[in-house]
Write a protein that holds these residues in place. Sequence first.
Motif, mmCIF file in Angstrom:
data_model
loop_
_atom_site.group_PDB
_atom_site.id
_atom_site.type_symbol
_atom_site.label_atom_id
_atom_site.label_comp_id
_atom_site.label_asym_id
_atom_site.label_seq_id
_atom_site.Cartn_x
_atom_site.Cartn_y
_atom_site.Cartn_z
ATOM 1 N N GLY A 129 0.811 -1.206 0.000
ATOM 2 C CA GLY A 129 0.000 0.000 0.000
ATOM 3 C C GLY A 129 0.841 1.250 0.000
ATOM 4 O O GLY A 129 0.318 2.364 -0.062
ATOM 5 N N SER A 130 2.219 1.118 0.089
ATOM 6 C CA SER A 130 3.111 2.283 0.119
ATOM 7 C C SER A 130 4.372 1.962 -0.650
ATOM 8 O O SER A 130 4.946 0.875 -0.515
ATOM 9 N N ALA A 131 4.870 2.962 -1.431
ATOM 10 C CA ALA A 131 6.105 2.765 -2.200
ATOM 11 C C ALA A 131 7.342 2.856 -1.324
ATOM 12 O O ALA A 131 8.428 2.431 -1.703
ATOM 13 N N ALA A 132 7.252 3.428 -0.090
ATOM 14 C CA ALA A 132 8.409 3.629 0.787
ATOM 15 C C ALA A 132 9.029 2.325 1.232
ATOM 16 O O ALA A 132 10.198 2.274 1.625
ATOM 17 N N SER A 133 8.340 1.285 1.211
ATOM 18 C CA SER A 133 8.867 0.006 1.680
ATOM 19 C C SER A 133 9.794 -0.648 0.675
ATOM 20 O O SER A 133 10.433 -1.647 0.961
ATOM 21 N N ALA A 134 9.902 -0.052 -0.529
ATOM 22 C CA ALA A 134 10.761 -0.641 -1.550
ATOM 23 C C ALA A 134 12.233 -0.332 -1.240
ATOM 24 O O ALA A 134 12.581 0.789 -0.870
ATOM 25 N N THR A 135 13.150 -1.290 -1.362
ATOM 26 C CA THR A 135 14.586 -1.108 -1.068
ATOM 27 C C THR A 135 15.424 -0.986 -2.318
ATOM 28 O O THR A 135 16.566 -0.519 -2.273
ATOM 29 N N GLY A 136 14.903 -1.358 -3.457
ATOM 30 C CA GLY A 136 15.652 -1.304 -4.693
ATOM 31 C C GLY A 136 16.576 -2.502 -4.844
ATOM 32 O O GLY A 136 16.682 -3.359 -3.966
ATOM 33 N N SER A 137 17.299 -2.479 -5.996
ATOM 34 C CA SER A 137 18.166 -3.622 -6.307
ATOM 35 C C SER A 137 19.610 -3.421 -5.861
ATOM 36 O O SER A 137 20.420 -4.345 -5.926
ATOM 37 N N ALA A 138 19.951 -2.187 -5.421
ATOM 38 C CA ALA A 138 21.323 -1.825 -5.014
ATOM 39 C C ALA A 138 22.287 -1.882 -6.182
ATOM 40 O O ALA A 138 23.514 -1.867 -5.989
ATOM 41 N N LYS A 139 21.746 -1.944 -7.391
ATOM 42 C CA LYS A 139 22.597 -1.876 -8.571
ATOM 43 C C LYS A 139 22.618 -0.442 -9.080
ATOM 44 O O LYS A 139 21.909 0.422 -8.577
ATOM 45 N N TRP A 140 23.462 -0.222 -10.096
ATOM 46 C CA TRP A 140 23.683 1.133 -10.587
ATOM 47 C C TRP A 140 22.997 1.347 -11.936
ATOM 48 O O TRP A 140 22.885 0.453 -12.763
ATOM 49 N N TYR A 141 22.538 2.612 -12.092
ATOM 50 C CA TYR A 141 21.897 2.996 -13.354
ATOM 51 C C TYR A 141 22.198 4.467 -13.601
ATOM 52 O O TYR A 141 22.665 5.180 -12.695
ATOM 53 N N VAL A 142 21.974 4.971 -14.794
ATOM 54 C CA VAL A 142 22.255 6.367 -15.142
ATOM 55 C C VAL A 142 21.038 7.213 -14.820
ATOM 56 O O VAL A 142 19.925 6.926 -15.273
ATOM 57 N N ASP A 143 21.271 8.251 -14.026
ATOM 58 C CA ASP A 143 20.224 9.245 -13.768
ATOM 59 C C ASP A 143 20.504 10.406 -14.703
ATOM 60 O O ASP A 143 21.360 11.252 -14.439
ATOM 61 N N TRP A 144 19.833 10.431 -15.808
ATOM 62 C CA TRP A 144 20.132 11.394 -16.862
ATOM 63 C C TRP A 144 19.786 12.822 -16.457
ATOM 64 O O TRP A 144 20.242 13.770 -17.099
ATOM 65 N N SER A 145 19.016 12.956 -15.404
ATOM 66 C CA SER A 145 18.709 14.324 -14.977
ATOM 67 C C SER A 145 19.953 15.033 -14.417
ATOM 68 O O SER A 145 20.042 16.255 -14.427
ATOM 69 N N VAL A 146 20.916 14.216 -13.906
ATOM 70 C CA VAL A 146 22.163 14.802 -13.381
ATOM 71 C C VAL A 146 23.382 14.267 -14.126
ATOM 72 O O VAL A 146 24.527 14.624 -13.814
ATOM 73 N N SER A 147 23.124 13.348 -15.105
ATOM 74 C CA SER A 147 24.190 12.720 -15.901
ATOM 75 C C SER A 147 25.234 12.065 -15.010
ATOM 76 O O SER A 147 26.455 12.265 -15.162
ATOM 77 N N LYS A 148 24.761 11.273 -14.051
ATOM 78 C CA LYS A 148 25.640 10.545 -13.157
ATOM 79 C C LYS A 148 25.106 9.136 -12.985
ATOM 80 O O LYS A 148 23.916 8.881 -13.181
ATOM 81 N N CYS A 149 25.986 8.229 -12.603
ATOM 82 C CA CYS A 149 25.557 6.880 -12.243
ATOM 83 C C CYS A 149 25.205 6.882 -10.772
ATOM 84 O O CYS A 149 25.975 7.380 -9.933
ATOM 85 N N TRP A 201 12.229 2.721 -17.207
ATOM 86 C CA TRP A 201 13.095 3.017 -18.348
ATOM 87 C C TRP A 201 14.558 3.209 -17.947
ATOM 88 O O TRP A 201 15.406 3.409 -18.782
ATOM 89 N N GLU A 202 14.786 3.165 -16.629
ATOM 90 C CA GLU A 202 16.154 3.319 -16.120
ATOM 91 C C GLU A 202 16.677 1.946 -15.719
ATOM 92 O O GLU A 202 16.317 1.416 -14.674
ATOM 93 N N SER A 203 17.492 1.372 -16.564
ATOM 94 C CA SER A 203 17.959 0.007 -16.370
ATOM 95 C C SER A 203 19.063 -0.054 -15.315
ATOM 96 O O SER A 203 20.192 0.416 -15.529
ATOM 97 N N ALA A 204 18.713 -0.617 -14.139
ATOM 98 C CA ALA A 204 19.714 -0.785 -13.064
ATOM 99 C C ALA A 204 20.361 -2.145 -13.245
ATOM 100 O O ALA A 204 19.900 -3.152 -12.706
ATOM 101 N N GLU A 205 21.450 -2.153 -14.008
ATOM 102 C CA GLU A 205 22.038 -3.435 -14.381
ATOM 103 C C GLU A 205 23.545 -3.547 -14.066
ATOM 104 O O GLU A 205 24.169 -4.555 -14.407
ATOM 105 N N TYR A 206 24.062 -2.501 -13.436
ATOM 106 C CA TYR A 206 25.511 -2.528 -13.182
ATOM 107 C C TYR A 206 25.769 -2.751 -11.693
ATOM 108 O O TYR A 206 25.089 -2.177 -10.835
ATOM 109 N N THR A 207 26.826 -3.555 -11.433
ATOM 110 C CA THR A 207 27.135 -3.905 -10.040
ATOM 111 C C THR A 207 28.015 -2.865 -9.344
ATOM 112 O O THR A 207 28.150 -2.880 -8.122
ATOM 113 N N SER A 208 28.587 -1.924 -10.114
ATOM 114 C CA SER A 208 29.439 -0.879 -9.510
ATOM 115 C C SER A 208 29.305 0.401 -10.315
ATOM 116 O O SER A 208 28.896 0.378 -11.474
#
Length: 601
Positions: free
Chosen positions: A535-555, A575-582
């Motif tokens: 019932g809440s998105a806050a409980s999501a922890t994510g994959s802890a992998k890396w992806y490009v945040d194009w709004s700041v052009s950083k990984c 649309w933001e592929s979190a597929e990198y381990t570092s």
Amino acid sequence: MTRFGKKFALAAAVLSFRDLVVVAQPTTSAPTKKPTSAPTNPPTKKPTNAPTTLAPTKKPTNPPTAYLGSGEWYADTANGNLCSKDCAVSTLTPDCSGINHDTATWLTDTYADAATCCEQKFSYLDVDYCASRSKGTPTSTGKFYADTASSSCKVDDSATKGPFQSGTLFDTAAACCTGALGWVNSLYCTSRSTGGTGYHSKWYVDYQDMVCKQDCAISSSSPACKPTTDASASNTLFDTAAACCAGKLGWIPAATCASVSTTGVATAVNGTAKFYADYSSSPARCAKDCNTANDPTCGGILTNVAGVQMFDTAAACCAAKFSWMDKDYCAALTTGASTNKWYVDYQSNTCKKDCPAATNSPCGGSPPDLSMQLFADAATCCSTKLGWVQASTCTGASTSATTAASGSLKYYADYTSGTCKKDCAVATTAPECGVLANFGRRSALRLAPTCCAGKFGWIDKDLCTAMGTGGYTNKFYVDYADNACKQDCAAASGTNCAGHPGDKATQLFSTAAACCSSKLSYLNQATCVSKSTTGSAASATGSAKWYVDWSVSKCVKDCPSGGTDKECGGLAESWESAEYTSWSACCSTRLSWVKTADCHL
């Protein structure tokens, strides 16, 4: 008197007669033609003597004779198209009509007597009629002519022309009836003709009173008399009442028919023990003509059965008089019993048994409509009359009152609620139950899954079953307004449960992940699943992998931002592929033109 005076007196005497006698006078020759040429020779001699003059004739010795007609008969159109006699009117000769001065050829034909004149000139008239009316003093012929208005023959007894004008006259009324009124019963015609008695005294059938009547004058002392009004030749007449009864009312006991026909009273006092249609009874039935004291089939003794058709058996009476009624039911009405057959009751959508009504019993009493079809058993009644009700349900409800009270516990399509309901008594503790009173009007009853598949195929079968039983599927369905999937479970604040979907045709999924992947693939799946399950998105922890945040052009790392880990850039969107381990792998692959120090958080 001078010679001139004598001649004048003679001429006056001759002119006083009606018809002059022409006296021949000496003629003087016309002069010869004037000579066309002069004579060649002079006259031989001079005449020696003067021409002589004839002396006048003598005075007539007899007066001239007057024309008094031919004395024969001729066609006289001025006399109403009859014949007249050509002679001077005189009291001594009353048939004379005057001298005929008409020059028309057909009128100057004359005949020796009136009959010959009539026959030749007025063939369309009866000769005797024409001749008798042609006389100076007309007379009647005494013959008979047809009077169609009265279906009888009248006598020509008028000295004037009378009602008869043309056609045929007959010597007797019988000959007239036969020759001119062949479509009329001969006895009726002759009895009603001039000189007849007015009645032929024969017997005829009177279907209105179902008796035989005699054609005679009505009298209190003659109850059998009733003048017939049927003049047709097809009206069969009989010499006796018995013969009439046998010929026209054969279904009525002969003695009874003859007795009532002749005296107006039936001879039977103990009844005939035969059956008749008793329409005065309620309901109408076939009853026996007998005393009601000890026999329920008796309808009482009929005082007059002449107008009633009688039968030897109740079955024969039922077949002839109540053929539209079930024969067993008709027979049961006669005896006062029940048939124990079954008839349809559309109000309850069941079949009832024809037996005395009782509580908690299939007996419904007598059929409310005498023409209702009856069946040997409830099953046949149900299949024939209530085909839309499941056979076992209809039969069970019809044969057992308890089944009707508790219901069949099977399911039917309830289109009002859009799901399947159970056939059982409605109660707060049984939300799956429908309205019992209407179960007979539902389609064939069945188990809930079968009902759902057959009647609500566009609804998820688990959802249909759950709604029918009052439960939930715990499956997931998309909620585009909330960018999440909702779970089909009892709604509660602060949870992902939202109850049944508003659109029952909505697709359901076994897991939130399957729902998010299929319906919300453009969202971060971890976020979608987290919100859909908690019932809440806050409980999501994510994959802890890396992806490009194009709004700041950083990984950045796929984990909630704002925490102790400064590398977290928030949960990755779809649309933001979190597929990198570092971060180094992300930077070298996706941001190789950016300096290493500036490539990540």
